[in-house]
Design a protein around this motif. Structure first.
Motif, PDB file in Angstrom:
ATOM      1  N   ARG A 240       0.837  -1.202   0.000  1.00  0.00           N
ATOM      2  CA  ARG A 240       0.000   0.000   0.000  1.00  0.00           C
ATOM      3  C   ARG A 240       0.872   1.251   0.000  1.00  0.00           C
ATOM      4  O   ARG A 240       1.924   1.290   0.643  1.00  0.00           O
ATOM      5  CB  ARG A 240      -0.917   0.024   1.218  1.00  0.00           C
ATOM      6  N   VAL A 241       0.405   2.277  -0.709  1.00  0.00           N
ATOM      7  CA  VAL A 241       1.072   3.574  -0.732  1.00  0.00           C
ATOM      8  C   VAL A 241       0.143   4.575  -0.052  1.00  0.00           C
ATOM      9  O   VAL A 241      -0.959   4.842  -0.538  1.00  0.00           O
ATOM     10  CB  VAL A 241       1.379   4.031  -2.167  1.00  0.00           C
ATOM     11  N   LEU A 242       0.584   5.114   1.082  1.00  0.00           N
ATOM     12  CA  LEU A 242      -0.254   6.028   1.844  1.00  0.00           C
ATOM     13  C   LEU A 242       0.043   7.486   1.548  1.00  0.00           C
ATOM     14  O   LEU A 242      -0.802   8.348   1.797  1.00  0.00           O
ATOM     15  CB  LEU A 242      -0.100   5.758   3.345  1.00  0.00           C
ATOM     16  N   ALA A 243       1.241   7.768   1.032  1.00  0.00           N
ATOM     17  CA  ALA A 243       1.585   9.148   0.680  1.00  0.00           C
ATOM     18  C   ALA A 243       2.685   9.119  -0.366  1.00  0.00           C
ATOM     19  O   ALA A 243       3.555   8.237  -0.361  1.00  0.00           O
ATOM     20  CB  ALA A 243       2.042   9.934   1.914  1.00  0.00           C
ATOM     21  N   ALA A 244       2.639  10.096  -1.271  1.00  0.00           N
ATOM     22  CA  ALA A 244       3.636  10.199  -2.331  1.00  0.00           C
ATOM     23  C   ALA A 244       3.624  11.630  -2.849  1.00  0.00           C
ATOM     24  O   ALA A 244       2.788  12.450  -2.445  1.00  0.00           O
ATOM     25  CB  ALA A 244       3.339   9.209  -3.455  1.00  0.00           C
ATOM     26  N   GLU A 245       4.544  11.933  -3.772  1.00  0.00           N
ATOM     27  CA  GLU A 245       4.570  13.248  -4.405  1.00  0.00           C
ATOM     28  C   GLU A 245       5.246  13.131  -5.759  1.00  0.00           C
ATOM     29  O   GLU A 245       6.125  12.278  -5.959  1.00  0.00           O
ATOM     30  CB  GLU A 245       5.324  14.259  -3.530  1.00  0.00           C
ATOM     31  N   PRO A 246       4.845  13.937  -6.724  1.00  0.00           N
ATOM     32  CA  PRO A 246       5.512  13.926  -8.023  1.00  0.00           C
ATOM     33  C   PRO A 246       6.981  14.308  -7.880  1.00  0.00           C
ATOM     34  O   PRO A 246       7.362  15.094  -7.003  1.00  0.00           O
ATOM     35  CB  PRO A 246       4.748  14.975  -8.833  1.00  0.00           C
ATOM     36  N   ALA A 247       7.827  13.725  -8.737  1.00  0.00           N
ATOM     37  CA  ALA A 247       9.267  13.988  -8.676  1.00  0.00           C
ATOM     38  C   ALA A 247       9.826  13.983 -10.095  1.00  0.00           C
ATOM     39  O   ALA A 247       9.179  13.539 -11.047  1.00  0.00           O
ATOM     40  CB  ALA A 247       9.965  12.916  -7.836  1.00  0.00           C
ATOM     41  N   ALA A 248      11.058  14.493 -10.224  1.00  0.00           N
ATOM     42  CA  ALA A 248      11.737  14.462 -11.511  1.00  0.00           C
ATOM     43  C   ALA A 248      12.200  13.036 -11.800  1.00  0.00           C
ATOM     44  O   ALA A 248      12.531  12.269 -10.895  1.00  0.00           O
ATOM     45  CB  ALA A 248      12.927  15.407 -11.493  1.00  0.00           C
ATOM     46  N   GLY A 249      12.225  12.688 -13.065  1.00  0.00           N
ATOM     47  CA  GLY A 249      12.716  11.372 -13.455  1.00  0.00           C
ATOM     48  C   GLY A 249      11.916  10.820 -14.610  1.00  0.00           C
ATOM     49  O   GLY A 249      10.792  11.255 -14.874  1.00  0.00           O
ATOM     50  N   SER A 250      12.492   9.858 -15.300  1.00  0.00           N
ATOM     51  CA  SER A 250      11.793   9.217 -16.405  1.00  0.00           C
ATOM     52  C   SER A 250      12.358   7.816 -16.597  1.00  0.00           C
ATOM     53  O   SER A 250      13.483   7.507 -16.179  1.00  0.00           O
ATOM     54  CB  SER A 250      11.943  10.031 -17.694  1.00  0.00           C
ATOM     55  N   GLY A 251      11.586   6.971 -17.230  1.00  0.00           N
ATOM     56  CA  GLY A 251      11.987   5.599 -17.500  1.00  0.00           C
ATOM     57  C   GLY A 251      10.784   4.784 -17.873  1.00  0.00           C
ATOM     58  O   GLY A 251       9.663   5.313 -18.015  1.00  0.00           O
ATOM     59  N   ALA A 252      10.968   3.499 -18.030  1.00  0.00           N
ATOM     60  CA  ALA A 252       9.851   2.622 -18.333  1.00  0.00           C
ATOM     61  C   ALA A 252       8.873   2.629 -17.154  1.00  0.00           C
ATOM     62  O   ALA A 252       9.302   2.504 -16.000  1.00  0.00           O
ATOM     63  CB  ALA A 252      10.354   1.212 -18.592  1.00  0.00           C
ATOM     64  N   PRO A 253       7.581   2.813 -17.408  1.00  0.00           N
ATOM     65  CA  PRO A 253       6.608   2.904 -16.308  1.00  0.00           C
ATOM     66  C   PRO A 253       6.698   1.721 -15.351  1.00  0.00           C
ATOM     67  O   PRO A 253       6.763   0.562 -15.769  1.00  0.00           O
ATOM     68  CB  PRO A 253       5.263   2.925 -17.038  1.00  0.00           C
ATOM     69  N   GLY A 254       6.731   2.054 -14.047  1.00  0.00           N
ATOM     70  CA  GLY A 254       6.813   1.041 -12.999  1.00  0.00           C
ATOM     71  C   GLY A 254       8.219   0.707 -12.555  1.00  0.00           C
ATOM     72  O   GLY A 254       8.404  -0.062 -11.613  1.00  0.00           O
ATOM     73  N   THR A 255       9.240   1.300 -13.204  1.00  0.00           N
ATOM     74  CA  THR A 255      10.628   0.997 -12.861  1.00  0.00           C
ATOM     75  C   THR A 255      11.089   1.845 -11.682  1.00  0.00           C
ATOM     76  O   THR A 255      10.886   3.064 -11.664  1.00  0.00           O
ATOM     77  CB  THR A 255      11.549   1.256 -14.060  1.00  0.00           C
ATOM     78  N   VAL A 256      11.714   1.207 -10.699  1.00  0.00           N
ATOM     79  CA  VAL A 256      12.295   1.938  -9.570  1.00  0.00           C
ATOM     80  C   VAL A 256      13.553   2.647 -10.072  1.00  0.00           C
ATOM     81  O   VAL A 256      14.482   2.013 -10.581  1.00  0.00           O
ATOM     82  CB  VAL A 256      12.632   0.988  -8.412  1.00  0.00           C
TER      83      VAL A 256
END
Length: 301
Positions: A240-256
């Motif tokens: 579960r993800v309870l909190a997050a925020e947009p950030a800089a970065g790019s790559g294949a969707p779902g990649t850490v």
């Protein structure tokens, strides 16, 4: 004024308390029936039911009312001036809508006609709306289609969450229903333009689709926490993800992308701030990763 109050969740409790404190004669409180809850799955009254008991008010909990003629007759026998409805959870049929002398007034958590339906607060945040509000509406048989008596806006800040907006609207609804009863403002038909619908939220709505833009996923987390909660899969495990925020970065969707952890999305990236494994306590990202690493390059589902 002699009235019935019809509501079930926490959202409706401030209005019930405000009506009682203002000295209105509350002939009956209608609420959803007690349902199993907690580890013991004991039948538990809903928040409005519990508040009514604290106030010493009579409570009725019919499982259904739409085609129950005996319930219609019992409601009419209350000899009401008005009924106040706030997130009751059952559809009222015409005989009940017409029984009180001033009809049934609904406290709706949106600026009608935008977001008619069951999930107006979540829908407003999901859509990125700049504001929402409360509409006091004269009820009719259509879905939130009745004429409006009062309407007041509340801003939705850039980091607003459903609990924050919920509490602000619940308090506003309590204030506006007192005004509506005292002032009896003339009803104004809803405009025919700008109609949108807020569907009932389902558990699966919380699944994070990494192909979506990071901004949309951020809104989803803020809209659907605490319920149903947002989540992703890492292998067989649901997190579960309870909190997050947009950030800089790019790559294949779902990649850490890094150890923050930052996850690539369809547009931009999302930094996860607070996480929870099944059966574990929620923790901030740093503490979570000490016990459950998400190495760069991991692909989340």
């Amino acid at each position: 004024m002699r009235l019935a109050f019809m509501g079930s969740p926490d959202f409706a409790v401030p209005a019930l308390r405000a009506l009682h404190a203002a000295g209105h004669e509350i002939a009956a409180v209608y609420a959803q029936p007690p349902r199993p809850a907690g580890r013991g799955q004991k039948d538990t009254p809903c928040p409005v039911h519990r508040a009514a008991m604290e106030l010493g008010l009579p409570v009725r909990t019919p499982a259904r009312v739409r085609r129950d003629e005996a319930e219609h007759a019992a409601f009419a026998a209350l000899d009401l001036d008005v009924a106040v409805v706030a997130a009751y959870g059952l559809i009222l049929p015409r005989p009940m809508l017409e029984a009180p002398r001033r009809g049934c007034l609904n406290i709706h958590a949106s600026l009608l006609p935008r977001w008619r339906g069951a999930g107006p607060i979540q829908s407003a945040i999901l859509a990125g709306d700049a504001e929402t509000g409360i509409t006091i509406m004269q009820m009719e048989e259509g879905l939130d289609t009745g004429p409006m008596l009062l309407r007041e806006a509340v801003p939705i800040g850039p980091r607003a969450t459903t609990p924050e907006i919920h509490d602000a609207l619940a308090a506003l609804g309590a204030r506006l229903i007192l005004r509506a009863l005292a002032e009896d403002p003339p009803p104004v038909p809803q405009p025919e333009y700008g109609v949108t619908y807020a569907p009932k939220i389902a558990k699966e709505d919380g699944r994070l689709d990494w192909t979506q833009p990071a901004a949309a996923l951020d809104r989803r987390i803020r809209a659907l926490t605490p319920w149903p909660g947002c989540f992703f899969q890492n292998g067989a495990e649901t997190i579960r993800v309870l909190a997050a925020e947009p950030a800089a970065g790019s790559g294949a969707p779902g990649t850490v992308l890094d150890a923050a952890p930052t996850i690539a999305c369809g547009e931009g990236a999302l930094r996860l701030l607070r996480l929870q494994r099944a059966g574990r306590a929620a923790t901030d990202a740093e503490a979570f990763l000490r016990g459950y690493p998400l190495p760069a390059g991991t692909v989340l589902l």
